[in-house]
Write an enzyme that holds these catalytic residues in place. Structure first.
Site, PDB file in Angstrom:
ATOM      1  CG  ASP A  37      -1.898  -1.045   1.344  1.00 24.76           C
ATOM      2  OD1 ASP A  37      -2.175  -1.648   0.291  1.00 24.76           O
ATOM      3  OD2 ASP A  37      -2.429  -1.290   2.435  1.00 24.76           O
ATOM      4  NE  ARG A  38      -0.054   8.425  -1.061  1.00 18.60           N
ATOM      5  CZ  ARG A  38      -0.365   9.256  -2.054  1.00 18.60           C
ATOM      6  NH1 ARG A  38      -1.257   8.923  -2.945  1.00 18.60           N
ATOM      7  NH2 ARG A  38       0.212  10.430  -2.149  1.00 18.60           N
TER       8      ARG A  38
END
Length: 307
Positions: free
Chosen positions: A140-141
């Site tokens: 994820d970011r």
């Protein structure tokens, strides 16, 4: 203007592979049908003892098989992001980087430039090397840590198969609320949350099986809050798996605005890909990579008093 990316591999034929057709030998080494098809179309793609060879030709002991994987790389349209990559490991086939937080893997409509793909593009541009961005384990970011990037079509194909066969062993570290049990297994299916594109939830009826193993490393007290540092291993790789599972069992991640509204101790979810273990796609040896804990998570641990 495109440029070419070439990876040459040489195999010395031993007794156990005597009499095998070249095609079968290469398939056993992880070459996909697609790769074999493109090798057949390349003049010098497959050579036996320096002479062009066909996939149905048989091998003899002492033969030298030379494979030349050539990829046409179109001129890179990515905007280069001039940032220092934290490289944990690199060779001809792989690049493993320690991804910072607030950095998505791929460019999207809302973010064309601050991505890992842009940063890696810049790294190769400086080295004057052609490359195609192929990320193997996507984070994820806002999750930090070890991320594998394959440097050619063969290593990408073999590593993608390892992901499917769950042969890439990933260990995460997370800071969660409360004191968790010493260890446990969370085996609860995860599905999409109705009405949300992003959110996931434990969905007993329609979710896909998800299994998370956790082990409490230590518990500390931070601003009158109990916080546990947990080591987590995934058996499955569902979207937001650790975040959903830990929240469901009452120990949401610090700073996880999606699954934990009480997130003042950190500016992002406290999740880090700390260790990767996998088999090198070409050499076949085991690779173990460790990514040090990022400053923000380390900071919380320093601030807290150990119980």
């Amino acid at each position: 203007m495109g440029s070419n990316m070439i990876r040459r591999l040489e195999y010395s034929i031993k007794e156990k592979d005597m009499g095998k057709p070249i095609g079968k030998f290469l398939k056993e080494k992880g070459y996909s049908t697609t790769i074999l098809t493109s090798l057949k179309k390349t003049t010098y793609g497959i050579q036996k003892n320096q002479v062009h060879a066909f996939v149905n030709e048989r091998l003899a002991v002492g033969d030298t098989l030379t494979i030349c994987i050539e990829e046409q790389v179109e001129a890179e349209e990515l905007i280069s992001l001039n940032c220092e990559l934290d490289i944990l490991y690199e060779d001809e086939d792989l690049l493993v980087v320690n991804k910072p937080y607030n950095m998505p893997i791929h460019p999207s409509i809302n973010n064309y430039h601050n991505t890992l793909a842009n940063a890696v593009s810049n790294y190769y541009k400086k080295k004057n090397e052609a490359y195609v961005f192929r990320c193997i384990n996507r984070l994820d970011r806002d999750t930090t840590g070890a991320t594998i990037i394959a440097k050619n079509v063969l290593s990408a194909s073999i590593l993608s198969d390892q992901v499917k066969d769950r042969k890439i062993h990933r260990t995460y570290l997370a800071l969660v609320e409360g004191e968790t049990k010493e260890q446990g297994i969370i085996d609860l299916p995860i599905g999409r949350k109705e009405g949300s594109v992003i959110e996931r939830m434990v969905d007993i009826k329609n979710g896909k099986r998800a299994v998370t193993h956790f082990h409490r490393v230590k518990t500390i007290k931070v601003k009158d809050k109990q916080v546990s540092l947990a080591k987590l291993k995934l058996e499955t790789g569902r979207t937001h798996q650790i975040r959903v599972h830990m929240s469901y069992v009452g120990h949401p991640l610090l700073g996880d605005f999606l699954y934990n509204e009480e997130c003042r101790l950190m500016k992002r979810q406290a999740l880090h890909s700390a260790e990767l273990r996998f088999i090198h796609p070409i050499s076949g040896r085991e690779i173990k990579i460790l990514a040090p804990l990022p400053e923000d998570m380390e900071g919380v641990l320093q601030e807290g008093s150990v119980r």
